[in-house]
Write an enzyme that holds these catalytic residues in place. Sequence first.
Site, PDB file in Angstrom:
ATOM      1  N   SER A 278       0.307  -6.581  12.237  1.00 39.12           N
ATOM      2  CA  SER A 278      -1.154  -7.330  12.585  1.00 39.12           C
ATOM      3  C   SER A 278      -0.924  -9.074  12.367  1.00 39.12           C
ATOM      4  CB  SER A 278      -2.147  -6.854  11.574  1.00 39.12           C
ATOM      5  OG  SER A 278      -1.879  -7.321  10.269  1.00 39.12           O
TER       6      SER A 278
ATOM      7  N   SER B 204       1.648 -10.797   7.302  1.00 46.21           N
ATOM      8  CA  SER B 204       2.830 -11.621   6.479  1.00 46.21           C
ATOM      9  C   SER B 204       2.966 -12.936   7.167  1.00 46.21           C
ATOM     10  CB  SER B 204       3.723 -10.844   6.413  1.00 46.21           C
ATOM     11  OG  SER B 204       3.869  -9.449   5.585  1.00 46.21           O
TER      12      SER B 204
ATOM     13  N   HIS C  32      11.842 -10.517   7.548  1.00 47.48           N
ATOM     14  CA  HIS C  32      11.080 -11.248   6.566  1.00 47.48           C
ATOM     15  C   HIS C  32      12.149 -12.563   6.040  1.00 47.48           C
ATOM     16  CE1 HIS C  32       7.066  -9.284   5.998  1.00 47.48           C
ATOM     17  NE2 HIS C  32       7.529  -8.371   6.673  1.00 47.48           N
TER      18      HIS C  32
ATOM     19  N   ASP D 238       4.135  -9.912  -1.284  1.00 50.09           N
ATOM     20  CA  ASP D 238       4.022  -9.127  -0.094  1.00 50.09           C
ATOM     21  C   ASP D 238       5.206  -7.853  -0.411  1.00 50.09           C
ATOM     22  OD1 ASP D 238       3.955  -8.427   2.798  1.00 50.09           O
ATOM     23  OD2 ASP D 238       4.838  -9.877   3.348  1.00 50.09           O
TER      24      ASP D 238
END
Length: 173
Positions: free
Chosen positions: A11, A14, A48, A82
Site C-alpha cells: 500500500s 513503509s 527495504h 516495521d
Amino acid sequence: MLQLILGGARSGKSRLAEKLASDSAMSVTYIATSQPQDGEMNARVALHRQRRPSHWGLIEEPLELARVLREHAAPGQCLLVDCLTLWLTNLLMLDDPQRLGVEREQLLDCLASLPGEIIFVSNETGLGVVPLGELTRRYVDEAGWLHQALAERCQRVVLTVAGLPLTLKGTAL
C-alpha cells in the site's frame, strides 16, 4: 510524537513511514521485526534495505519490542518500527501462549514515557472476510485490538491505500 501508519500489502505504508522518518531531521534507527525464513521474505527485506539511507541505524528484534524502544528512544531520535503485524506473528508462533499478552502490555505501558519520535508500521488485516482458520482469526483479532490500543495512544494515525495517505487522527500529511 507517536505515529501509526496502517495499510494493506504493498500500500505504500513503509515508504511513507521512511519518508516521515527522513523528513524528521532526527537521527533515525530502523527497528526490524521480521525473521526472514524463506526466499520471498528475504527479497522483501532486501527491498527495504535498498530503500533505507545507509546512515540509519538498524536493530533487528522479533520479540522484545518494548525493551528495544525503552533502550533506544531519546530526544532528537526517530525510531521506525516495521512492522507490528510481523512482531505479532512472531509472538503468536511461540510455544508460550502468555508471551503475546506480556509483550503487548509492556509495549502499551511504555509508550507515554518514550522521548523522541516513534513511527509504527502495521498491516491492516481486518478489512476482508473473517478467516476460516483459528490461528488466522486470532491473528486478525489480535492485530485489530493492538491497532485500536495504539491508535488511542498515538498523536497521528494514517491509513495508506495505493500509496496515498489518509490521515485518520492528528495533523494531515
